[in-house]
Design a protein around this motif. Structure first.
Motif, PDB file in Angstrom:
ATOM      1  N   PHE A 129      -2.864 -10.155  -7.725  1.00 16.74           N
ATOM      2  CA  PHE A 129      -3.661 -10.481  -6.533  1.00 16.74           C
ATOM      3  C   PHE A 129      -3.423 -11.916  -6.070  1.00 16.74           C
ATOM      4  O   PHE A 129      -3.564 -12.231  -4.879  1.00 16.74           O
ATOM      5  CB  PHE A 129      -5.148 -10.256  -6.818  1.00 16.74           C
ATOM      6  CG  PHE A 129      -5.770 -11.290  -7.711  1.00 16.74           C
ATOM      7  CD1 PHE A 129      -6.414 -12.398  -7.179  1.00 16.74           C
ATOM      8  CD2 PHE A 129      -5.707 -11.166  -9.095  1.00 16.74           C
ATOM      9  CE1 PHE A 129      -6.981 -13.352  -7.994  1.00 16.74           C
ATOM     10  CE2 PHE A 129      -6.276 -12.108  -9.916  1.00 16.74           C
ATOM     11  CZ  PHE A 129      -6.916 -13.207  -9.370  1.00 16.74           C
ATOM     12  N   VAL A 130      -3.047 -12.805  -6.987  1.00 15.93           N
ATOM     13  CA  VAL A 130      -2.810 -14.198  -6.591  1.00 15.93           C
ATOM     14  C   VAL A 130      -1.587 -14.281  -5.684  1.00 15.93           C
ATOM     15  O   VAL A 130      -1.632 -14.894  -4.604  1.00 15.93           O
ATOM     16  CB  VAL A 130      -2.629 -15.093  -7.829  1.00 15.93           C
ATOM     17  CG1 VAL A 130      -2.237 -16.508  -7.411  1.00 15.93           C
ATOM     18  CG2 VAL A 130      -3.908 -15.134  -8.652  1.00 15.93           C
TER      19      VAL A 130
ATOM     20  N   ASP B 191       7.711 -13.704   1.373  1.00 12.93           N
ATOM     21  CA  ASP B 191       7.612 -12.298   0.985  1.00 12.93           C
ATOM     22  C   ASP B 191       8.294 -12.025  -0.343  1.00 12.93           C
ATOM     23  O   ASP B 191       7.888 -11.126  -1.080  1.00 12.93           O
ATOM     24  CB  ASP B 191       8.230 -11.410   2.076  1.00 12.93           C
ATOM     25  CG  ASP B 191       7.412 -11.457   3.359  1.00 12.93           C
ATOM     26  OD1 ASP B 191       6.205 -11.763   3.276  1.00 12.93           O
ATOM     27  OD2 ASP B 191       7.997 -11.200   4.439  1.00 12.93           O
TER      28      ASP B 191
ATOM     29  N   ASP C  85      -0.198 -11.807  -4.058  1.00 20.50           N
ATOM     30  CA  ASP C  85      -0.472 -11.042  -2.838  1.00 20.50           C
ATOM     31  C   ASP C  85      -1.300 -11.865  -1.852  1.00 20.50           C
ATOM     32  O   ASP C  85      -1.040 -11.849  -0.643  1.00 20.50           O
ATOM     33  CB  ASP C  85      -1.214  -9.750  -3.180  1.00 20.50           C
ATOM     34  CG  ASP C  85      -0.320  -8.743  -3.894  1.00 20.50           C
ATOM     35  OD1 ASP C  85       0.919  -8.906  -3.825  1.00 20.50           O
ATOM     36  OD2 ASP C  85      -0.855  -7.816  -4.531  1.00 20.50           O
ATOM     37  N   THR C  86      -2.296 -12.577  -2.352  1.00 21.49           N
ATOM     38  CA  THR C  86      -3.145 -13.395  -1.476  1.00 21.49           C
ATOM     39  C   THR C  86      -2.358 -14.526  -0.837  1.00 21.49           C
ATOM     40  O   THR C  86      -2.484 -14.787   0.361  1.00 21.49           O
ATOM     41  CB  THR C  86      -4.326 -13.961  -2.279  1.00 21.49           C
ATOM     42  OG1 THR C  86      -5.086 -12.888  -2.844  1.00 21.49           O
ATOM     43  CG2 THR C  86      -5.231 -14.795  -1.379  1.00 21.49           C
ATOM     44  N   LEU C  87      -1.528 -15.209  -1.630  1.00 21.55           N
ATOM     45  CA  LEU C  87      -0.725 -16.313  -1.100  1.00 21.55           C
ATOM     46  C   LEU C  87       0.292 -15.811  -0.069  1.00 21.55           C
ATOM     47  O   LEU C  87       0.549 -16.482   0.933  1.00 21.55           O
ATOM     48  CB  LEU C  87      -0.007 -17.033  -2.244  1.00 21.55           C
ATOM     49  CG  LEU C  87      -0.908 -17.796  -3.217  1.00 21.55           C
ATOM     50  CD1 LEU C  87      -0.081 -18.395  -4.333  1.00 21.55           C
ATOM     51  CD2 LEU C  87      -1.691 -18.893  -2.489  1.00 21.55           C
ATOM     52  N   GLN C  88       0.831 -14.627  -0.288  1.00 26.03           N
ATOM     53  CA  GLN C  88       1.755 -14.060   0.694  1.00 26.03           C
ATOM     54  C   GLN C  88       1.022 -13.656   1.967  1.00 26.03           C
ATOM     55  O   GLN C  88       1.540 -13.829   3.074  1.00 26.03           O
ATOM     56  CB  GLN C  88       2.481 -12.861   0.083  1.00 26.03           C
ATOM     57  CG  GLN C  88       3.483 -13.230  -1.001  1.00 26.03           C
ATOM     58  CD  GLN C  88       4.120 -12.021  -1.658  1.00 26.03           C
ATOM     59  OE1 GLN C  88       3.612 -10.899  -1.521  1.00 26.03           O
ATOM     60  NE2 GLN C  88       5.223 -12.216  -2.369  1.00 26.03           N
ATOM     61  N   PHE C  89      -0.197 -13.138   1.812  1.00 24.09           N
ATOM     62  CA  PHE C  89      -0.993 -12.758   2.978  1.00 24.09           C
ATOM     63  C   PHE C  89      -1.335 -13.984   3.823  1.00 24.09           C
ATOM     64  O   PHE C  89      -1.369 -13.914   5.067  1.00 24.09           O
ATOM     65  CB  PHE C  89      -2.274 -12.057   2.530  1.00 24.09           C
ATOM     66  CG  PHE C  89      -3.209 -11.715   3.648  1.00 24.09           C
ATOM     67  CD1 PHE C  89      -2.962 -10.631   4.472  1.00 24.09           C
ATOM     68  CD2 PHE C  89      -4.336 -12.488   3.884  1.00 24.09           C
ATOM     69  CE1 PHE C  89      -3.826 -10.325   5.524  1.00 24.09           C
ATOM     70  CE2 PHE C  89      -5.205 -12.181   4.918  1.00 24.09           C
ATOM     71  CZ  PHE C  89      -4.952 -11.097   5.739  1.00 24.09           C
ATOM     72  N   LEU C  90      -1.576 -15.118   3.158  1.00 28.72           N
ATOM     73  CA  LEU C  90      -1.903 -16.358   3.867  1.00 28.72           C
ATOM     74  C   LEU C  90      -0.654 -17.127   4.294  1.00 28.72           C
ATOM     75  O   LEU C  90      -0.765 -18.231   4.826  1.00 28.72           O
ATOM     76  CB  LEU C  90      -2.765 -17.250   2.966  1.00 28.72           C
ATOM     77  CG  LEU C  90      -4.127 -16.691   2.573  1.00 28.72           C
ATOM     78  CD1 LEU C  90      -4.814 -17.609   1.580  1.00 28.72           C
ATOM     79  CD2 LEU C  90      -5.005 -16.492   3.806  1.00 28.72           C
ATOM     80  N   HIS C  91       0.511 -16.532   4.043  1.00 32.03           N
ATOM     81  CA  HIS C  91       1.797 -17.136   4.392  1.00 32.03           C
ATOM     82  C   HIS C  91       2.013 -18.474   3.697  1.00 32.03           C
ATOM     83  O   HIS C  91       2.703 -19.363   4.237  1.00 32.03           O
ATOM     84  CB  HIS C  91       1.914 -17.318   5.919  1.00 32.03           C
ATOM     85  CG  HIS C  91       1.795 -16.038   6.685  1.00 32.03           C
ATOM     86  ND1 HIS C  91       2.797 -15.075   6.682  1.00 32.03           N
ATOM     87  CD2 HIS C  91       0.777 -15.537   7.447  1.00 32.03           C
ATOM     88  CE1 HIS C  91       2.401 -14.055   7.437  1.00 32.03           C
ATOM     89  NE2 HIS C  91       1.187 -14.312   7.916  1.00 32.03           N
TER      90      HIS C  91
END
Length: 282
Positions: A130-131, A143, A133-139
């Motif tokens: 999740f860490v 990717d 994934d969260t950092l990728q979601f926040l750019h």
């Protein structure tokens, strides 16, 4: 009265024997190992030839992981100091009746194996965790970016594992500060920030020095975090020493590198203590 003259020496005898058995003798063995003939081997045995060139050879071959270890330890110690001071300050002055519970939570990780705690970070920082994934979601991470096998993961593991060593000395130092001194600073029209810089921070200096030493020294020699959370590019000097002792069987280089690390840390500690100006720790 005559018998009392030797009471102090008798009381120091158990500690002296303990140090002789578990520090002086192992250190002498390590020093002798660093002076082995590098032409020897585990099968044929080693001879102590007092070859001082072992130190130069070890430093030439392994200076990169040595510098990397000191850098990782310094960064982790700085992060621990910031996080630990805030936490220790909150526990000492703001926790109230929750103080004991918070202190128990600080030391609670010690109830679990060091290895298990580090492996848990491997799961937290996993590529599909999740860490990330969260950092990728926040750019904040690409990717194809990752945290494992990077300096970030190794330093994060060091911070997590050694943070209690920073918090406890800081708390012990802050808890002793007389609150009336802080109140007096306010009565003299000092702002909260100025009162902290002029009263609280100087009085907590022994805790800062003790905490940074207790964090930096074991972090510099750590190898578990680099082995589990890093890659060969993040090898620390502890990983090199372990590999030399257990895999390659190059005892001379391993001993020399160990002595070099100890000497550097001792020198840094002595300079740091005297520079900090904490007379109680000199």
């Amino acid at each position: 009265m005559r018998g009392g003259r030797f009471t102090g020496y008798w009381l120091m005898l158990p500690a002296g024997l303990w140090l002789a058995l578990f520090f002086v003798i192992p250190f002498y063995s390590l020093l002798a190992t660093s002076l082995f003939d590098p032409e020897g081997s585990v099968l044929t045995g080693y001879d102590v030839t007092y070859r001082l060139a072992n130190f130069a050879d070890a430093l030439e071959q392994f200076w990169e992981p040595l510098v990397r270890s000191l850098w990782y330890a310094a960064v982790a110690t700085a992060i621990c100091l910031v996080l630990g001071y805030v936490l220790a300050y909150a526990i000492a002055f703001k926790a109230g009746r929750w103080r004991t519970l918070l202190l128990v939570l600080v030391i609670a990780p010690f109830f679990t194996s060091f290895l298990v705690r580090t492996l848990s970070w491997k799961l937290i920082l996993a590529d599909d965790g999740f860490v990330v994934d969260t950092l990728q979601f926040l750019h904040l991470l690409g990717d194809d970016g990752r945290l494992l096998a990077t300096p970030v993961a190794v330093i994060a593991g060091l911070v997590y594992n050694f943070l209690p060593f920073m918090v406890l000395p800081l708390y012990a130092s802050l808890e002793k500060i007389d609150g009336r001194l802080v109140e007096a600073a306010g009565d003299l029209y000092a702002s909260p920030a100025r009162g902290f810089l002029k009263v609280t921070l100087p009085l907590s200096k022994p805790g800062v020095v003790a905490g940074t030493l207790l964090t930096f020294i074991p972090a510099a020699g750590d190898y578990i975090n680099a082995a589990l959370l890093g890659s060969p590019n993040q090898r620390m000097v502890g990983n090199v020493i372990q590999n030399l002792f257990t895999s390659t069987g190059d005892y001379a280089a391993a001993g020399a590198l160990s002595v070099i690390l100890m000497a550097i840390i001792v020198a840094m500690v002595m300079v740091y203590i005297r520079t900090a100006g904490t007379e109680e720790l000199v």
